[in-house]
Design an enzyme around this catalytic site. Structure first.
Site, PDB file in Angstrom:
ATOM      1  N   PHE A  60       0.823  -1.220   0.000  1.00 49.04           N
ATOM      2  CA  PHE A  60       0.000   0.000   0.000  1.00 49.04           C
ATOM      3  C   PHE A  60       0.853   1.265   0.000  1.00 49.04           C
ATOM      4  O   PHE A  60       0.337   2.359   0.210  1.00 49.04           O
ATOM      5  CB  PHE A  60      -0.921   0.002   1.226  1.00 49.04           C
ATOM      6  CG  PHE A  60      -1.820  -1.207   1.281  1.00 49.04           C
ATOM      7  CD1 PHE A  60      -3.031  -1.221   0.608  1.00 49.04           C
ATOM      8  CD2 PHE A  60      -1.432  -2.351   1.976  1.00 49.04           C
ATOM      9  CE1 PHE A  60      -3.853  -2.344   0.627  1.00 49.04           C
ATOM     10  CE2 PHE A  60      -2.237  -3.482   1.997  1.00 49.04           C
ATOM     11  CZ  PHE A  60      -3.454  -3.475   1.325  1.00 49.04           C
ATOM     12  N   GLY A  94      -4.195   9.973 -11.202  1.00 47.63           N
ATOM     13  CA  GLY A  94      -3.465   9.375 -12.318  1.00 47.63           C
ATOM     14  C   GLY A  94      -2.403   8.470 -11.733  1.00 47.63           C
ATOM     15  O   GLY A  94      -2.553   7.960 -10.621  1.00 47.63           O
ATOM     16  N   CYS A 112      -0.783   3.383 -10.710  1.00 46.81           N
ATOM     17  CA  CYS A 112      -1.589   2.411  -9.951  1.00 46.81           C
ATOM     18  C   CYS A 112      -3.097   2.644 -10.052  1.00 46.81           C
ATOM     19  O   CYS A 112      -3.803   1.815 -10.625  1.00 46.81           O
ATOM     20  CB  CYS A 112      -1.152   2.418  -8.489  1.00 46.81           C
ATOM     21  SG  CYS A 112       0.495   1.722  -8.268  1.00 46.81           S
TER      22      CYS A 112
HETATM   23  N1  LIG Z   1       4.512   2.006  -7.586  1.00 47.79           N
HETATM   24  C1  LIG Z   1       3.780   1.952  -6.513  1.00 47.79           C
HETATM   25  O1  LIG Z   1       3.633   2.943  -5.786  1.00 47.79           O
HETATM   26  C2  LIG Z   1       3.033   0.688  -6.140  1.00 47.79           C
HETATM   27  C3  LIG Z   1       2.374   0.624  -4.893  1.00 47.79           C
HETATM   28  C4  LIG Z   1       1.698  -0.544  -4.555  1.00 47.79           C
HETATM   29  C5  LIG Z   1       1.635  -1.594  -5.454  1.00 47.79           C
HETATM   30  N2  LIG Z   1       2.256  -1.479  -6.683  1.00 47.79           N
HETATM   31  C6  LIG Z   1       2.182  -2.620  -7.591  1.00 47.79           C
HETATM   32  O2  LIG Z   1       3.470  -3.207  -7.634  1.00 47.79           O
HETATM   33  C7  LIG Z   1       3.725  -3.753  -8.911  1.00 47.79           C
HETATM   34  C8  LIG Z   1       4.997  -3.152  -9.473  1.00 47.79           C
HETATM   35  O3  LIG Z   1       4.780  -1.774  -9.651  1.00 47.79           O
HETATM   36  P1  LIG Z   1       5.983  -0.759  -9.909  1.00 47.79           P
HETATM   37  O4  LIG Z   1       5.393   0.592  -9.824  1.00 47.79           O
HETATM   38  O5  LIG Z   1       7.119  -1.117  -9.038  1.00 47.79           O
HETATM   39  O6  LIG Z   1       6.333  -1.109 -11.435  1.00 47.79           O
HETATM   40  P2  LIG Z   1       7.699  -0.813 -12.208  1.00 47.79           P
HETATM   41  O7  LIG Z   1       7.366  -0.868 -13.641  1.00 47.79           O
HETATM   42  O8  LIG Z   1       8.363   0.405 -11.639  1.00 47.79           O
HETATM   43  O9  LIG Z   1       8.629  -2.057 -11.827  1.00 47.79           O
HETATM   44  C9  LIG Z   1       8.407  -3.338 -12.311  1.00 47.79           C
HETATM   45  C10 LIG Z   1       9.782  -4.002 -12.486  1.00 47.79           C
HETATM   46  O10 LIG Z   1       9.601  -5.368 -12.828  1.00 47.79           O
HETATM   47  C11 LIG Z   1      10.629  -5.711 -13.746  1.00 47.79           C
HETATM   48  N3  LIG Z   1      10.258  -6.942 -14.459  1.00 47.79           N
HETATM   49  C12 LIG Z   1       9.382  -7.106 -15.476  1.00 47.79           C
HETATM   50  N4  LIG Z   1       9.327  -8.397 -15.846  1.00 47.79           N
HETATM   51  C13 LIG Z   1      10.158  -9.067 -15.021  1.00 47.79           C
HETATM   52  C14 LIG Z   1      10.510 -10.423 -14.892  1.00 47.79           C
HETATM   53  N5  LIG Z   1       9.963 -11.374 -15.673  1.00 47.79           N
HETATM   54  N6  LIG Z   1      11.406 -10.768 -13.957  1.00 47.79           N
HETATM   55  C15 LIG Z   1      11.961  -9.834 -13.163  1.00 47.79           C
HETATM   56  N7  LIG Z   1      11.671  -8.525 -13.235  1.00 47.79           N
HETATM   57  C16 LIG Z   1      10.777  -8.137 -14.147  1.00 47.79           C
HETATM   58  C17 LIG Z   1      10.743  -4.488 -14.645  1.00 47.79           C
HETATM   59  O11 LIG Z   1      11.958  -4.454 -15.353  1.00 47.79           O
HETATM   60  C18 LIG Z   1      10.600  -3.370 -13.622  1.00 47.79           C
HETATM   61  O12 LIG Z   1      11.849  -2.952 -13.114  1.00 47.79           O
HETATM   62  C19 LIG Z   1       2.473  -3.467  -9.734  1.00 47.79           C
HETATM   63  O13 LIG Z   1       1.606  -4.552  -9.657  1.00 47.79           O
HETATM   64  C20 LIG Z   1       1.877  -2.263  -9.024  1.00 47.79           C
HETATM   65  O14 LIG Z   1       0.493  -2.151  -9.256  1.00 47.79           O
HETATM   66  C21 LIG Z   1       2.973  -0.375  -7.031  1.00 47.79           C
END
Ligand SMILES: NC(=O)c1ccc[n+]([C@@H]2O[C@H](COP(=O)([O-])OP(=O)(O)OC[C@H]3O[C@@H](n4cnc5c(N)ncnc54)[C@H](O)[C@@H]3O)[C@@H](O)[C@H]2O)c1
Length: 458
Positions: free
Chosen positions: A152, A260, A263
């Site tokens: 979260f 926006g 997420c």
């Molecule tokens: N960003 C936030 O604030 C936040 C908060 C809570 C939940 N989330 C959730 O967390 C998840 C990740 O979000 P994010 O913002 O960190 O995304 P992001 O795009 O910043 O990071 C995702 C990472 O995963 C890597 N990746 C992709 N395929 C891969 C694989 N097969 N093996 C290893 N690494 C791989 C990518 O290269 C990238 O670095 C999403 O489901 C998002 O909804 C994000």
């Protein structure tokens, strides 16, 4: 404990660093070799205050390392966190290809009992299907268990939120998984953070319904803004009065340009898609309206810009302040501001933009605007200035100074956070979403913080 974090983007890198700081031995993995190299050198490739010093501290302490090789993480860890992206697919649903690719690369290398913990935001039912997929491919078979521990944290407060979350959610299919999660988070549990243990499906739903609720709250106040405009009421005063009701509260009740980022919009659409598959029409309709209201605010800003400059935007000079989807972040994924910029450019406006940290990311996806190195440079000769991301820096702009560089003193405050009386005093026309233009004879609205001033003027 020896933990691995697979996917070191916003969420994963923060999680890896914070887990190491809690004393665990952590290995982060990403398929992006550049990210891995930068993280290994102590560099955070995105704007997140206080993460970089913590990354360096834990690298130096030898508790943190990074790799691109799945064999290494499988050999290293007893617990594997999945933090890969779950972007929006063409039909609005979540695209699980990264999650499947990560699971398929990891599973055949899992030779001893371990726990794979999903943190990515996923549609309900994903964890159970992923567990079957991993067990079918893992030499450890049933010894490779799966749990879900949704995240979260908020960008801009990621470290703080990781160490002091409101609650931890443990979605588990076995008592053993719950115990491992308790060991992983022992320090936070000792500090009094509540851990809520539940089944996998409920844990997945906690995350998507939390985001849907927050999005609904924002769209609710923006729907009220539309009513305010129709009847000549003032959404800023309305919001202030609602927010002081303890049952409602002020968080996520900011009227303006709406939400926006990487997420809320995609999670809302993915949840809607799930509801459609499940045949739950009430949720399909509710979330569809929340999304539509939100997108409508972006078009409303363009309408207001037309109104302010007195007609077509073609050839008009507009200055946009703020590009990140919210202050405190350089994330421009589904940024409301960039969406507005695209609309303005499409209508032929000459758009000059400024943001304290997000210009590099924005320039990659929006080349058709001019990137200015200061607010004054962006506003030079502008017919209107649009305040689209509420950075604290913009609250302290001197309206008298800015008046000397613009062509016309038109401010559109799409975030309702500027000091309206100061801007008006400096001779600016000041418009917000959710209030009709002031006509002569009406009391000039004031900030809700100054009710005495309002009474005096009335
Ligand atoms: N960003 C936030 O604030 C936040 C908060 C809570 C939940 N989330 C959730 O967390 C998840 C990740 O979000 P994010 O913002 O960190 O995304 P992001 O795009 O910043 O990071 C995702 C990472 O995963 C890597 N990746 C992709 N395929 C891969 C694989 N097969 N093996 C290893 N690494 C791989 C990518 O290269 C990238 O670095 C999403 O489901 C998002 O909804 C994000």
């Amino acid at each position: 404990m020896r933990l691995t974090v697979i996917g070191t983007g916003y969420l994963g890198l923060t999680h890896a660093v914070c887990m190491a700081d809690l004393g665990h031995d952590v290995m982060g993995l990403d398929v992006d070799a550049d990210k891995v190299a930068r993280a290994g050198n102590g560099e955070v490739p995105f704007f997140e205050p206080s993460l970089e010093p913590l990354l360096r501290k834990n690298l130096d302490a030898g508790r943190l390392r990074f790799t691109t090789r799945f064999r290494e993480v499988a050999d290293f860890g007893d617990v594997h966190f999945l933090c890969v992206g779950t972007p929006q697919a063409a039909g609005g649903e979540a695209d699980l290809c990264h999650l499947h690719a990560a699971a398929d690369a990891l599973a055949p290398r899992l030779r001893r009992p371990c726990l794979v913990i999903g943190k990515s935001t996923v549609p309900v039912g994903t964890a159970r299907r992923l567990a079957a997929r991993i067990r079918a491919r893992a030499p450890a078979g049933d010894g490779a268990d799966v749990a879900w521990n949704p995240e979260f944290l908020r960008e801009g407060f990621a470290v703080e939120d990781s160490f002091s979350p409101d609650r931890l959610v443990f979605g588990v299919a076995s008592q053993r998984s719950a115990e491992v999660l308790q060991q992983v988070y022992a320090k936070l549990l000792d500090d009094g953070v509540p851990a809520l243990v539940m089944d996998l499906e409920t844990a997945e739903l906690v995350k998507v319904s939390a985001n849907a609720f927050l999005a609904t709250k924002i769209s609710f106040i923006n729907a009220m803004a539309e009513i305010c405009e129709q009847v000549g009421a003032d959404v800023v005063h309305l919001t202030d009065a609602l927010a002081r009701d303890n049952r409602i509260g002020k968080r996520f009740l900011a009227p303006g340009l709406g939400f926006g980022g990487g997420c809320l919009p995609k999670d809302l659409r993915a949840f809607r898609s799930t509801a459609r598959q499940l045949g739950v029409e009430s949720v399909v309709n509710l979330l569809g309206e929340v999304d539509a209201i939100n997108l409508g605010r972006r078009s409303r800003v363009t309408e207001l810009a037309r109104d302010v400059v007195g007609g077509a935007l073609a050839g008009r000079r507009l200055a946009v302040l703020g590009l990140a989807f919210k202050p405190g972040s350089d994330d421009v994924r589904d940024s409301p501001s960039l969406h507005v910029c695209r609309e303005l450019v499409r209508e032929g406006a000459l758009v000059s933009v400024h943001d304290p940290v997000a210009m590099r990311n924005a320039a990659r996806i929006q080349p058709d605007v001019r990137y200015a190195s200061s607010v004054s440079e962006a506003a030079a000769n502008a017919d209107a200035v649009l305040h689209l991301t509420e950075w604290a820096d913009y609250r302290v702009i001197d309206p008298t100074m800015l008046a000397t560089v613009v062509a016309q003193r038109n401010m559109i405050d799409a975030r309702c956070t500027l000091d309206e009386s100061a801007w008006r005093a400096a001779g600016w026309s000041f418009r917000i979403l959710g209030r009709r233009e002031q006509r002569p004879g009406n009391p000039a609205p004031t900030s809700p913080a100054a009710p005495r001033e309002l009474l005096r003027r009335m």
